[in-house]
Design a protein around this motif. Sequence first.
Motif, mmCIF file in Angstrom:
data_model
loop_
_atom_site.group_PDB
_atom_site.id
_atom_site.type_symbol
_atom_site.label_atom_id
_atom_site.label_comp_id
_atom_site.label_asym_id
_atom_site.label_seq_id
_atom_site.Cartn_x
_atom_site.Cartn_y
_atom_site.Cartn_z
ATOM 1 N N GLY A 198 36.914 12.504 25.793
ATOM 2 C CA GLY A 198 38.404 12.827 25.704
ATOM 3 C C GLY A 198 39.014 12.523 26.755
ATOM 4 O O GLY A 198 39.920 13.415 27.624
ATOM 5 N N THR A 199 38.815 11.483 27.719
ATOM 6 C CA THR A 199 39.506 11.232 28.701
ATOM 7 C C THR A 199 40.269 9.920 28.367
ATOM 8 O O THR A 199 40.208 9.294 27.289
ATOM 9 C CB THR A 199 38.732 10.530 29.785
ATOM 10 N N MET A 200 41.806 9.808 29.091
ATOM 11 C CA MET A 200 42.533 8.866 28.881
ATOM 12 C C MET A 200 43.324 8.473 30.323
ATOM 13 O O MET A 200 43.301 9.126 30.916
ATOM 14 C CB MET A 200 43.537 9.567 28.122
ATOM 15 N N GLU A 201 43.607 7.034 30.264
ATOM 16 C CA GLU A 201 44.073 6.632 31.182
ATOM 17 C C GLU A 201 45.522 6.347 31.123
ATOM 18 O O GLU A 201 46.166 5.514 30.106
ATOM 19 C CB GLU A 201 43.327 5.379 31.747
ATOM 20 N N LEU A 202 46.457 6.742 31.965
ATOM 21 C CA LEU A 202 47.874 6.509 31.921
ATOM 22 C C LEU A 202 48.334 5.810 33.164
ATOM 23 O O LEU A 202 48.233 6.564 34.123
ATOM 24 C CB LEU A 202 48.699 7.689 31.675
ATOM 25 N N CYS A 203 49.005 4.398 32.978
ATOM 26 C CA CYS A 203 49.498 3.931 34.335
ATOM 27 C C CYS A 203 50.986 4.438 34.393
ATOM 28 O O CYS A 203 51.730 3.949 33.238
ATOM 29 C CB CYS A 203 49.198 2.513 33.998
ATOM 30 N N VAL A 204 51.470 5.036 35.244
ATOM 31 C CA VAL A 204 52.706 5.546 35.382
ATOM 32 C C VAL A 204 53.513 5.274 36.650
ATOM 33 O O VAL A 204 52.858 5.366 37.799
ATOM 34 C CB VAL A 204 52.658 7.129 35.030
ATOM 35 N N ARG A 205 54.621 4.565 36.624
ATOM 36 C CA ARG A 205 55.446 4.395 37.626
ATOM 37 C C ARG A 205 56.371 5.530 38.024
ATOM 38 O O ARG A 205 56.757 6.288 36.977
ATOM 39 C CB ARG A 205 56.384 3.008 37.517
ATOM 40 N N ARG A 206 56.462 5.885 39.347
ATOM 41 C CA ARG A 206 57.520 6.906 39.518
ATOM 42 C C ARG A 206 58.961 6.214 39.390
ATOM 43 O O ARG A 206 59.494 5.596 39.954
ATOM 44 C CB ARG A 206 57.330 7.135 41.132
ATOM 45 N N PHE A 207 59.763 7.119 38.296
ATOM 46 C CA PHE A 207 60.842 6.332 37.856
ATOM 47 C C PHE A 207 61.853 7.440 37.762
ATOM 48 O O PHE A 207 63.151 7.224 38.510
ATOM 49 C CB PHE A 207 60.744 5.731 36.487
ATOM 50 N N GLY A 208 61.759 8.563 37.011
ATOM 51 C CA GLY A 208 62.571 9.501 36.737
ATOM 52 C C GLY A 208 62.108 10.873 37.079
ATOM 53 O O GLY A 208 61.277 11.079 37.935
#
Lengths: 330, 279
Positions: B68-78
């Motif tokens: 139940g783990t998940m990787e999210l690659c997120v840019r600081r945008f909004g």
Amino acid sequence: MEQHFLADNALGQFLDCLTQYGALHGPTRTSDGVDVFGPIQAGIEGLLLDYRRTLIPPKKYLIPPRQTILNYATATGYTLPTGPAPQLVLFGVHPCDLQGIDYLDRVFMGDRPDQLYRRYRDAITLVGLSCEPDAFCFCASPVKAPHNADLFLQRIEHGFLVSTETSKGKRMLAGLEPLLTKTEAAPPPPVESRMMSRLNDVAVTGRTFPDSPLWESFAARCLSCGACSVCCPTCYCFDVLENGALDEMTADRLREWDNCLFRAHGEVAGGHNFRPTRRERFHYRYLHKYLGFGALAGVPACVGCGRCREVCPVAIDLTELFAEGDDVCA
Amino acid sequence: MSAPELNSVPIPARIQTIRQLTADTSLFRLQLDDDKAFPFIPGQFIQLSVPGGGEVPISPADLPAEDGTMELCVRRFGHVTSLLHQSRVGDRLGIRGPLGNGFPVDEMAGKDVLLLAGGLGIAPLRSLLFHLLRHRSDIRSLTLMYGAREPAVMLFKDELLDLAATGSLRLLLTVDFLSDTGQEEPACNVGLLPTLLKGVRLESSLSCAAVCGPPALYRCTIDELLQAGVAGDDIYLSLERRMKCGVGICCHCAIGQLFCCCDGPVFRYRDIKDIPGAL
């Protein structure tokens, strides 16, 4: 055929009886002269029986302009708001607006159902009223009851023919029996709407009139005010917002009416806009309104109520495209 | 699988680790509260809730994990992603999904598979890459072409070079321009992503391409892909739109009469090439 008749002088009592099904709301005029759906407190007083159209359609009862859809608290996480919807009787809904509600039912109670919508919808009793069309509107049938009318009142001389299209309406009608008499009066003949058959043709054929000079003319005049969408009985597109409380422990997630004529509607993170021009936004509106999106592709969303034609401050009328189409075919 | 409800309650999750990748982009590893596997297909997306901020659609950057783990690659945008970037390990988030269709991974069997990633578009393609590497013997060849603005913002570079070193992946990297510092990047081309496709020839019946990147990437790579021999039916584009509800109701993400959120976000080029404004 024998039908139920409600005499003009029994209407007051009829309305009183309806209040057992919920708070009575219907067409009324505000102190500043705007026709709206609102609470009818003093029986027949204040009720507009011969109105043309309200400024805002009855969609406001089903999808409120701003509605809490989730609550957040650090202790419980996100939860659905609880509590019943208010029991309402919407009286005097014209066939076009009943069709509009039918369209919204298909959107919000179709294959992606919305519990909140259903809760509000189930709490509403619809009492329709026939209408006299004016120059703005072109609905399929101003005198015939759509299938979702729990009761439908058709104006005839000295009163109304009362019919029902639902099982709830049949039960209501049984209770209202003492106020009704039988009549052999013939219902008014059906009205043919040329514009509505054009709309249906366009939805089936998928025509978009891409070369029409009208698009540029519309785009040049449009103020992006969004009035056409706000007043449309089938415009439901919404934005989702979240307001965190100052204590940083709770938050409300809200759904609120959005507008495809607004510039921000097609923006994505980082600022790219997929519909930066008014022309593109008109196309978007046209596609949704007349050709349909997703599961409702091929189903025209326009019910011919005439509101957008009446309220547009710069007299933009998308149906001019269809008239032009006729000329091309001729 | 039944269609999701419009207003479903997000599944609770917490931030397990945060790995800063560049100045504005981090890899967030989430742990779902119920520790159960969260199945999804590479290219599908989730709606990530950041309490007090709202939701944002994001495609996972890894494969579904049993724990139940998940990787999210997120840019600081909004607004929402800024709030996420202020979050700390242990903070609560929410997840709705998986939403959308994902890449047609079964159709890639036996083919030369070309992945084209521009900028942050590497995130969903990393998920697809991991899937294809896990099932590497099912496909004929695997090539990743990845372009970034400049060397400093190239994501997962060391990881990608390690994978390429195993020989199961052909890796071609490019940057739009070199950094002001003038530091040379070995094994990295300088030029826009389409330049990597110049002169490439593929067998039409045996090739497919998956593309993800900023809107301009699609417009400038399609012709090159078609010229390289990939059929329009076999070019899969993961498109971006402003998806709010994620289930085809709110009407922000229509592409023609299709919805990006539920008919996509992965579309075959052939299916959308004639839709005005699709690309």
